[in-house]
Design an enzyme around this catalytic site. Structure first.
Site, mmCIF file in Angstrom:
data_model
loop_
_atom_site.group_PDB
_atom_site.id
_atom_site.type_symbol
_atom_site.label_atom_id
_atom_site.label_comp_id
_atom_site.label_asym_id
_atom_site.label_seq_id
_atom_site.Cartn_x
_atom_site.Cartn_y
_atom_site.Cartn_z
ATOM 1 N N GLY B 108 -31.083 14.487 24.385
ATOM 2 C CA GLY B 108 -30.687 15.448 25.400
ATOM 3 C C GLY B 108 -30.874 14.896 26.790
ATOM 4 O O GLY B 108 -30.772 15.596 27.772
ATOM 5 N N CYS B 109 -31.137 13.604 26.879
ATOM 6 C CA CYS B 109 -31.310 12.961 28.168
ATOM 7 C C CYS B 109 -30.144 12.006 28.322
ATOM 8 O O CYS B 109 -30.000 11.072 27.559
ATOM 9 C CB CYS B 109 -32.634 12.210 28.178
ATOM 10 S SG CYS B 109 -32.894 11.214 29.628
ATOM 11 N N VAL B 110 -29.253 12.288 29.296
ATOM 12 C CA VAL B 110 -28.027 11.494 29.386
ATOM 13 C C VAL B 110 -28.230 10.262 30.275
ATOM 14 O O VAL B 110 -28.893 10.345 31.283
ATOM 15 C CB VAL B 110 -26.866 12.362 29.929
ATOM 16 C CG1 VAL B 110 -25.545 11.623 29.787
ATOM 17 C CG2 VAL B 110 -26.795 13.667 29.153
#
Lengths: 100, 110, 149
Positions: B108-110
């Site tokens: 969920g960390c781009v």
């Protein structure tokens, strides 16, 4: 002949087709998602149990464990095998059919 | 990419994250921090340890807002806020702390 | 002019309209990549403050089976990650009763997944709800977006 099945019996007809065509005395090995067929009390349990009167059914232990199917959840009389047992079955049978 | 500590080679990806989770030890974290000019304090280690435990339990590195909330719950409200965590890890608590903890980039960390 | 039904409009903290997202899981774990991909999308999507739920039907119910241990098969144990859903505020996991019945499973055979309600002093609440096919059919009808994995 050794038959290997790798599809869930609830999602595909592979196992049903295999059991219908396997001659008496066949070895049938359940691997990957097909190990769900080894569970007791399911909609396919009776189909598997009746196949056990003419064929020997095996299930791959590590695939059962990965899916959380312990011996208490299994049809009794199904044989557990490891990867070494898988190889053994493939070697002792003259032919192998993979029902992919 | 790779770096070496005491004769042992540690593989990393192109962003410096450890390639093999099981290679991790405290020297690895220390070395990564030194390269970022960051001195690891007790407070840093607390977060690093938290992340390793979280990964062990759930097999993922938590997203930053999940990390912040969980830290607040387990280590106290004064630590469960982004100001505190960004002061410790100015490159982003999830990214930088996960890297020192030897974890992959957070889900969920781009 | 078209009449707009404002009664169902929900606004989140950032002032955006909230949509109802349901992720429908229909595949057994480990055998295919669908469950893992689906779970990653849910976790990533959880950052967008939407009304998220997950449904488990057919072989999808096996994803929640207790005691999955992949150590011997050399795979990562994805089953453990479901435990983090509560932290990501994904708190509505609907499991279809009929699918459990066909597979000889009951609620007790599933993982005990919970979430902690911050507004009630972190009280632990169950995330899994067993629903009938008819109830699930109604739930699907209420969604704005449905994604299948």
């Amino acid at each position: 002949m050794l038959h290997t099945v790798n599809k869930s019996p609830f999602d595909s007809h592979s196992l049903q087709t295999c059991l219908g065509l396997a001659k008496a005395g066949s070895d049938i090995l359940l691997i990957e998602d097909a190990v769900y067929a080894a569970m007791s009390g399911t909609a396919v349990t009776s189909m598997v149990e009746s196949a056990m009167s003419s064929s020997t059914i095996y299930a791959l232990e590590s695939d059962l464990r990965a899916r959380g199917i312990g011996s208490e959840k299994m049809i009794s009389g199904i044989n557990l095998v490891g990867y070494d047992g898988f190889v053994e079955l493939a070697v002792t049978n003259d032919k192998v059919q993979s029902w992919l | 990419m790779a770096f070496e500590i005491n004769g042992k080679t540690y593989e990393t990806d192109e962003e410096g994250y450890l390639a093999n989770l099981s290679d991790w030890n405290t020297d690895v974290a220390g070395r990564m921090a030194t390269e970022d000019d960051c001195d690891l304090s007790e407070n840093h280690w607390e977060v690093i340890k938290f992340l390793r435990d979280y990964y062990e339990e759930y097999q993922i590195a938590p997203a930053v807002r999940v990390l912040t909330k969980a830290i607040g719950k387990r280590l106290g409200k004064d630590k469960g806020n982004s100001k505190y965590l960004y002061e410790l890890f100015p490159y982003g608590p999830a990214k930088q702390a996960c890297k020192y903890a030897g974890l992959p980039k957070p889900t969920g960390c781009v | 002019m078209k009449q707009i039904d404002w009664s169902s409009l929900v606004i989140n903290e950032s002032g955006k309209a909230v949509k109802k997202f349901m992720y429908v899981n229909r595949h057994a774990p480990h055998g295919t990549i669908y469950p893992l991909e689906g779970l990653e999308v849910v976790l990533i999507g959880a950052a967008f403050d939407q009304d998220v739920s997950m449904a488990f039907i057919g072989d999808g119910v096996f994803q929640l089976n207790k005691g999955q241990d992949t150590a011997d098969s050399g795979m990562k144990n994805v089953a453990l990650t479901y435990g983090a859903l509560g932290d990501y505020e994904v708190t509505k996991l609907y499991v279809e009763q009929e699918s459990l019945d066909e597979r000889g499973l009951e609620l007790n055979d599933l993982m005990n997944l919970t979430w902690e309600d911050e507004e009630e002093n972190w009280a632990e609440k169950p995330s899994i709800q067993v629903v009938s096919r008819a109830q699930l059919s109604d739930l699907l009808e209420q969604q704005d977006v449905i994604l299948n994995f």
